[in-house]
Design an enzyme around this catalytic site. Structure first.
Site, PDB file in Angstrom:
ATOM      1  N   HIS A   1      -4.838   0.692 -11.456  1.00  0.00           N
ATOM      2  CA  HIS A   1      -4.947   0.410 -10.372  1.00  0.00           C
ATOM      3  C   HIS A   1      -3.901  -0.170  -9.682  1.00  0.00           C
ATOM      4  O   HIS A   1      -3.626  -0.847 -10.589  1.00  0.00           O
ATOM      5  CB  HIS A   1      -6.426   0.076  -9.401  1.00  0.00           C
ATOM      6  CG  HIS A   1      -6.208   0.176  -7.931  1.00  0.00           C
ATOM      7  ND1 HIS A   1      -5.552  -0.713  -6.829  1.00  0.00           N
ATOM      8  CD2 HIS A   1      -6.744   1.305  -7.418  1.00  0.00           C
ATOM      9  CE1 HIS A   1      -5.609  -0.280  -6.074  1.00  0.00           C
ATOM     10  NE2 HIS A   1      -6.429   0.461  -5.946  1.00  0.00           N
TER      11      HIS A   1
ATOM     12  N   GLY B   1      -4.669   0.590   1.895  1.00  0.00           N
ATOM     13  CA  GLY B   1      -5.089  -0.398   2.828  1.00  0.00           C
ATOM     14  C   GLY B   1      -3.962  -0.183   3.853  1.00  0.00           C
ATOM     15  O   GLY B   1      -4.359  -1.351   4.373  1.00  0.00           O
TER      16      GLY B   1
ATOM     17  N   GLU C   1      -2.076   7.821  -6.395  1.00  0.00           N
ATOM     18  CA  GLU C   1      -2.377   7.243  -5.152  1.00  0.00           C
ATOM     19  C   GLU C   1      -0.955   6.022  -4.598  1.00  0.00           C
ATOM     20  O   GLU C   1      -0.575   5.193  -5.441  1.00  0.00           O
ATOM     21  CB  GLU C   1      -3.235   5.729  -5.313  1.00  0.00           C
ATOM     22  CG  GLU C   1      -4.279   6.723  -5.853  1.00  0.00           C
ATOM     23  CD  GLU C   1      -5.594   5.158  -5.352  1.00  0.00           C
ATOM     24  OE1 GLU C   1      -5.929   5.347  -4.762  1.00  0.00           O
ATOM     25  OE2 GLU C   1      -5.631   3.991  -5.919  1.00  0.00           O
TER      26      GLU C   1
ATOM     27  N   GLY D   1     -11.081   3.110  -0.579  1.00  0.00           N
ATOM     28  CA  GLY D   1     -10.461   2.386  -0.898  1.00  0.00           C
ATOM     29  C   GLY D   1     -11.722   1.245   0.406  1.00  0.00           C
ATOM     30  O   GLY D   1     -13.065   1.353   0.753  1.00  0.00           O
ATOM     31  N   GLY D   2     -10.931   1.253   1.908  1.00  0.00           N
ATOM     32  CA  GLY D   2     -11.511   0.700   2.737  1.00  0.00           C
ATOM     33  C   GLY D   2     -12.914   1.008   3.094  1.00  0.00           C
ATOM     34  O   GLY D   2     -13.668   0.417   3.397  1.00  0.00           O
TER      35      GLY D   2
ATOM     36  N   ASN E   1     -14.032   2.773  -4.548  1.00  0.00           N
ATOM     37  CA  ASN E   1     -13.276   1.375  -5.005  1.00  0.00           C
ATOM     38  C   ASN E   1     -13.396   0.463  -4.013  1.00  0.00           C
ATOM     39  O   ASN E   1     -12.621   0.096  -3.118  1.00  0.00           O
ATOM     40  CB  ASN E   1     -11.712   2.099  -5.037  1.00  0.00           C
ATOM     41  CG  ASN E   1     -11.396   0.106  -5.690  1.00  0.00           C
ATOM     42  OD1 ASN E   1     -11.991  -0.681  -6.358  1.00  0.00           O
ATOM     43  ND2 ASN E   1      -9.923   0.551  -6.110  1.00  0.00           N
TER      44      ASN E   1
ATOM     45  N   SER F   1      -5.740   5.181   2.219  1.00  0.00           N
ATOM     46  CA  SER F   1      -5.974   5.537   3.606  1.00  0.00           C
ATOM     47  C   SER F   1      -7.273   6.162   3.985  1.00  0.00           C
ATOM     48  O   SER F   1      -6.769   6.619   4.823  1.00  0.00           O
ATOM     49  CB  SER F   1      -5.469   4.956   4.547  1.00  0.00           C
ATOM     50  OG  SER F   1      -4.329   3.703   3.836  1.00  0.00           O
TER      51      SER F   1
ATOM     52  N   GLU G   1      -2.968  -2.061  -7.321  1.00  0.00           N
ATOM     53  CA  GLU G   1      -3.222  -3.459  -7.115  1.00  0.00           C
ATOM     54  C   GLU G   1      -3.046  -4.397  -8.898  1.00  0.00           C
ATOM     55  O   GLU G   1      -2.838  -5.170  -8.935  1.00  0.00           O
ATOM     56  CB  GLU G   1      -4.553  -3.745  -6.681  1.00  0.00           C
ATOM     57  CG  GLU G   1      -4.240  -3.771  -5.264  1.00  0.00           C
ATOM     58  CD  GLU G   1      -5.503  -3.383  -4.238  1.00  0.00           C
ATOM     59  OE1 GLU G   1      -6.462  -3.178  -4.561  1.00  0.00           O
ATOM     60  OE2 GLU G   1      -5.126  -2.439  -3.375  1.00  0.00           O
TER      61      GLU G   1
HETATM   62  C1  PEP Z   1      -7.775   2.229  -3.207  1.00  0.00           C
HETATM   63  O1  PEP Z   1      -8.155   0.848  -3.225  1.00  0.00           O
HETATM   64  O2  PEP Z   1      -7.619   2.945  -4.030  1.00  0.00           O
HETATM   65  C2  PEP Z   1      -7.517   2.623  -1.813  1.00  0.00           C
HETATM   66  C3  PEP Z   1      -6.583   3.511  -1.813  1.00  0.00           C
HETATM   67  O3  PEP Z   1      -7.738   2.173  -1.058  1.00  0.00           O
HETATM   68  P1  PEP Z   1      -8.254   2.114   0.538  1.00  0.00           P
HETATM   69  O4  PEP Z   1      -8.218   3.839   1.338  1.00  0.00           O
HETATM   70  O5  PEP Z   1      -7.894   1.170   1.511  1.00  0.00           O
HETATM   71  O6  PEP Z   1      -6.200   2.737   1.161  1.00  0.00           O
END
Ligand code: PEP
Length: 258
Positions: A98, A176, A170, A237-238, A8, A216, A100
């Site tokens: 999600h 993040g 999640e 994500g990142g 993502n 993460s 966010e």
């Molecule tokens: C995400 O955006 O679904 C996510 C898990 O981000 P990150 O891996 O950066 O924690």
């Protein structure tokens, strides 16, 4: 069961960045498909067409996903994007719920159910995100929160519609933040979600549902997580913005985390 590793990108990725990231990624994960892993990249809407063209010209079988969708096929919904539009751009997956979107755009309950139904009706595979906040975990309410989130979305679907729906666990406090759930915490949450799916839709559905862990994930911690029973892949994500990192996670998934 085929694993999924999905990246993502969130609100990252100019067209130039999209081209260079995917051009670097495509050769790195050429064999993932053959090794039982579906790889999905989820760029912002504005980069989907470029992503699709870049993957096509690299002959890559990486799947394309979108970060959100609207539930209506068309109409007076300024700023929104429909399933048909996403299909036209080559998407086969879409994120729904999600954290966010839940936190910043107030999404929940009926809206997420409508999005799930629209995705399924339109032929996209939804990745439904669920997870508890830190204070909810600390108050011992993790399973109750997951139950509530599943009750108003996945469990409100007709049984005929749920085949193929992917769930991503999640924990909000891990997204993040650099703070990952322990493999034990992830395994427990996945077991609970699967148990609830089996209770609602039957043992067979519980066994074949794909449940991803997100929060993460990096190439340094993915092995431990992916090795756990019931963890069928990762939503990243990142780390999905760095080709070598993301390819490393995919590689670990092809090895079942070993
Ligand atoms: C995400 O955006 O679904 C996510 C898990 O981000 P990150 O891996 O950066 O924690």
């Amino acid at each position: 069961m085929r694993a999924i590793v999905a990246g993502n990108w969130k609100m990252n990725g100019t067209l130039a960045e999209t081209r260079s990231l995917l051009a670097a990624l495509a050769p790195e994960i050429e064999t993932a498909e053959a090794n039982g892993v579906d790889v999905v990249v989820i760029p912002p809407f504005t980069a989907l067409e470029t992503a699709s063209a870049t993957l096509r010209s690299a002959g890559s079988r990486i799947h394309l996903g979108a970060q959100d969708l609207h539930w209506e096929p068309k109409g007076a919904f300024t700023g929104e994007i429909s399933v048909g539009m996403l299909r036209e751009l080559g998407c086969s997956f879409v994120l729904v719920g999600h954290s966010e979107r839940r936190a910043h755009f107030g999404e929940g309950g009926a809206v997420l159910l409508a999005k799930l139904e629209a995705a399924i009706r339109g032929g996209l595979t939804p990745i439904l995100c669920v997870g508890e906040k830190l204070e909810e975990r600390e108050a011992g309410r993790t399973e109750g929160v997951l139950d509530d989130q599943l009750d108003e979305t996945l469990f409100a679907l007709a049984p005929r519609d749920i085949a193929g729906v992917v769930v991503a666990y999640e924990p909000v406090w891990a997204i993040g933040t650099g703070r990952t759930a322990t493999p034990q915490q992830a395994e427990e949450a996945h077991r609970h979600i699967r148990h609830r799916i089996a209770g609602r839709f039957g043992e067979e559905e519980g066994a074949r549902s794909r449940i991803l862990y997100g929060g993460s994930v990096t190439s340094a911690n993915a092995a431990e997580l992916l090795r756990r029973p019931g963890v069928d892949g990762a939503l990243v994500g990142g780390a999905s913005l760095k080709a070598a990192e993301f390819a490393g996670i995919v590689r670990l998934a092809t090895q079942g985390g070993t």
